[in-house]
Design a protein around this motif. Structure first.
Motif, PDB file in Angstrom:
ATOM      1  N   ARG A 368       0.604  -1.199  -0.075  1.00 51.82           N
ATOM      2  CA  ARG A 368      -0.010   0.021  -0.041  1.00 51.82           C
ATOM      3  C   ARG A 368       0.706   1.280   0.131  1.00 51.82           C
ATOM      4  O   ARG A 368       1.910   1.421   0.616  1.00 51.82           O
ATOM      5  N   ALA A 370       0.292   5.287   0.563  1.00 51.60           N
ATOM      6  CA  ALA A 370      -0.732   6.112   1.368  1.00 51.60           C
ATOM      7  C   ALA A 370      -0.205   7.541   1.168  1.00 51.60           C
ATOM      8  O   ALA A 370       0.749   7.966   1.622  1.00 51.60           O
ATOM      9  N   LEU A 372      -1.261  10.823   2.822  1.00 52.27           N
ATOM     10  CA  LEU A 372      -1.835  11.324   4.161  1.00 52.27           C
ATOM     11  C   LEU A 372      -2.723  12.674   3.845  1.00 52.27           C
ATOM     12  O   LEU A 372      -2.303  13.580   3.361  1.00 52.27           O
ATOM     13  N   ARG A 384       3.924  10.368   2.205  1.00 49.79           N
ATOM     14  CA  ARG A 384       3.710   9.321   1.543  1.00 49.79           C
ATOM     15  C   ARG A 384       4.299   8.197   1.993  1.00 49.79           C
ATOM     16  O   ARG A 384       5.416   7.974   2.436  1.00 49.79           O
ATOM     17  N   GLU A 389      -0.602  -4.517   3.626  1.00 50.22           N
ATOM     18  CA  GLU A 389      -1.921  -4.963   4.260  1.00 50.22           C
ATOM     19  C   GLU A 389      -2.312  -6.548   4.171  1.00 50.22           C
ATOM     20  O   GLU A 389      -2.032  -7.056   2.899  1.00 50.22           O
ATOM     21  N   ALA A 404      -6.324   8.978   4.563  1.00 51.61           N
ATOM     22  CA  ALA A 404      -5.339   8.958   3.267  1.00 51.61           C
ATOM     23  C   ALA A 404      -6.065   8.508   2.087  1.00 51.61           C
ATOM     24  O   ALA A 404      -7.329   7.999   2.030  1.00 51.61           O
ATOM     25  N   VAL A 406      -5.315   5.998  -0.582  1.00 51.74           N
ATOM     26  CA  VAL A 406      -4.557   4.815  -0.653  1.00 51.74           C
ATOM     27  C   VAL A 406      -4.658   4.071  -2.059  1.00 51.74           C
ATOM     28  O   VAL A 406      -5.815   3.881  -2.539  1.00 51.74           O
ATOM     29  N   HIS A 407      -3.480   3.723  -2.331  1.00 58.21           N
ATOM     30  CA  HIS A 407      -3.043   2.915  -3.626  1.00 58.21           C
ATOM     31  C   HIS A 407      -2.568   1.605  -3.615  1.00 58.21           C
ATOM     32  O   HIS A 407      -1.870   1.609  -2.588  1.00 58.21           O
ATOM     33  N   THR A 417      -9.042   3.314   3.130  1.00 56.69           N
ATOM     34  CA  THR A 417      -8.453   4.560   3.348  1.00 56.69           C
ATOM     35  C   THR A 417      -7.959   4.863   4.725  1.00 56.69           C
ATOM     36  O   THR A 417      -7.306   5.793   4.923  1.00 56.69           O
ATOM     37  N   THR A 427      -5.140   2.443  10.374  1.00 56.30           N
ATOM     38  CA  THR A 427      -4.936   2.106   8.795  1.00 56.30           C
ATOM     39  C   THR A 427      -5.042   0.613   8.825  1.00 56.30           C
ATOM     40  O   THR A 427      -4.837  -0.059   9.776  1.00 56.30           O
TER      41      THR A 427
END
Length: 436
Positions: A368, A370, A372, A384, A389, A404, A406-407, A417, A427
């Motif tokens: 992940r 993120a 913020l 960043r 996860e 955040a 999140v990608h 998120t 998170t």
């Protein structure tokens, strides 16, 4: 100078961890100091490494960490005789898109450090084909050097002979062959191995694995295949800001997933860490200025957490004036409720509105990144953060303000998120590093 090797395999479940622990303990019995590392984001294996060697192990990760951070972390092996980096999944398995210094593949670490690879090969259901697989792995990437292989779960002497002959014809050294020996396999759980601290007999198990491997593997030949390594000077160390000066850290069987390098970095930056056990109905240290709840297995202890009023009221009182952050399982405990695998709903601390359920398992797995949208302990708006996860819970409600954007590793936006409400943040990913 240390002898340095990477232990890898064509896939997960082949025996990397067992071989790593056995080699480490066998060499330790010979009087050698052994330092282990874990390539990739697995947070369970380093505790097993520490049990085998008596030295703390850490993760090194090419997707989340730059080369300076990796160099800093492996420098702990400077006073060791042997350094073993255990891989994750298969040798070349990583994500599709490159991260900070690679895709997260074990091969990235092997190439970056110039350490040869010992492959664990399981030829169950095959014979000469195992040599074809090893040859393909040897030749797939020019910068990765194969030292040789250890065969695991060999069915019979004839089976071993067929595989050894094929490996010899391919020019691949076979350091040993392990017959099937189920007694040394390590217990598993849905997130991987059962944690080292949960196994009272872990020392005996590792000793048995070391004895077994010593009988069937040429330990001297493995050592002779290793690279001679000494750490290079590192310009920049870890880029980690502690979440506070005095950190109250939840630490017990329900809250145990925190990367060792993060705790070391917090201490190196001058932070003090005091631990408390929610399962023992303990509240966070009232003198701390931040509280951190790591991930773990809260779903296995949800009833006890819900019943522990001193912990719940103490955490709520703490959060009235100071920040509290939860990662994955810790995030779930900060939420309103958690439904366990039996469908029983347990009230959590209610600092956030998150509701999760394990009644219908749904795997969430991956790196992940993120950005913020709000601050969290130790990190400013816009930071960043890179993390990982891994859980099987389903989100029933996530009503609070997102923490955040999140990608995942492909760049796709995901729904997990994180959340924030007053002094509480959480998170689903476990923090590994912040981009410099």
């Amino acid at each position: 100078m240390a002898a340095a090797l990477v232990i890898s395999a064509p896939a997960s479940g082949v025996g990397k961890t067992t071989l790593t622990l056995a080699l480490a303990r066998a060499w330790r019995h010979r009087g050698l100091n052994v330092q282990c590392l874990k390539s990739g984001p697995d947070y369970i294996d380093p505790a097993f490494h520490a049990a085998a060697t008596g030295r703390a192990s850490v993760n090194v990760d090419s997707w989340a960490m730059d080369s300076a951070t990796i160099s800093h972390l492996i420098s702990r092996g400077a006073d060791a005789d042997v350094v073993l980096a255990e891989g994750s999944m298969g040798l070349f398995d990583g994500v599709a898109a490159r991260g900070v210094s690679g895709t997260g593949a074990t091969a990235d670490i092997a190439e970056m450090l110039g350490w040869p690879v010992v492959l664990v090969i399981d030829p169950s259901g095959q014979a000469q084909t195992a040599a074809a697989i090893a040859t393909g792995l040897r030749d797939y990437r020019a910068g990765v050097r194969l030292a040789g292989v250890v065969l695991n779960r060999i069915a019979s002497p004839r089976h071993e002979d067929l595989v050894r002959r094929a490996m010899s014809e391919a020019g691949i050294a076979v350091f040993g062959a392990l017959p099937r020996h189920a007694e040394i396999s390590l217990p598993k759980r849905h997130l991987g191995l059962v944690q080292a601290e949960e196994q009272a007999e872990i020392g005996k198990l590792i000793d048995e694995a070391a004895r077994f491997v010593s009988e069937h593997v040429d330990l001297d030949a493995v050592l002779q295949s290793a690279a001679s390594w000494s750490p290079q000077p590192v310009v920049n160390g870890l880029n980690v800001t502690p979440p506070g000066q005095r950190i109250a850290l939840a630490r017990d069987a329900a809250f145990s997933f925190v990367y060792p390098h993060m705790l070391e970095a917090w201490r190196a930056a001058g932070a003090e860490i005091s631990t408390f056990s929610p399962l023992a109905d303990e509240a966070p240290d009232a003198s701390a200025d931040v509280c951190w709840l790591p991930g773990g297995y809260p779903e296995l202890h949800a009833g006890k957490i819900a019943a522990n009023t001193r912990f719940r009221s103490g955490l709520r009182a703490f959060a009235e004036t100071r920040p509290v952050h939860g990662e994955c399982g810790g995030y779930m405990v900060l939420g309103a409720a958690l439904t366990d695998a039996d469908g029983i709903r347990h009230e959590m601390t209610g600092l956030l509105g998150l509701e999760t359920s394990f009644a219908k398992r749904r795997m969430h797995l991956g790196y992940r990144l993120a950005a913020l949208a709000a601050p969290m302990p130790g990190h400013k708006v816009g930071a960043r953060l890179r993390g990982h996860e891994f859980h099987y819970s389903t989100i029933l409600a996530q009503p609070d303000t997102p923490l955040a954007v999140v990608h995942d590793a492909t760049g796709a936006v995901i729904a997990e998120t994180g959340s924030r409400r007053r002094h509480a943040t959480g998170t689903f990913f476990h923090l590994i590093a912040e981009d410099r």
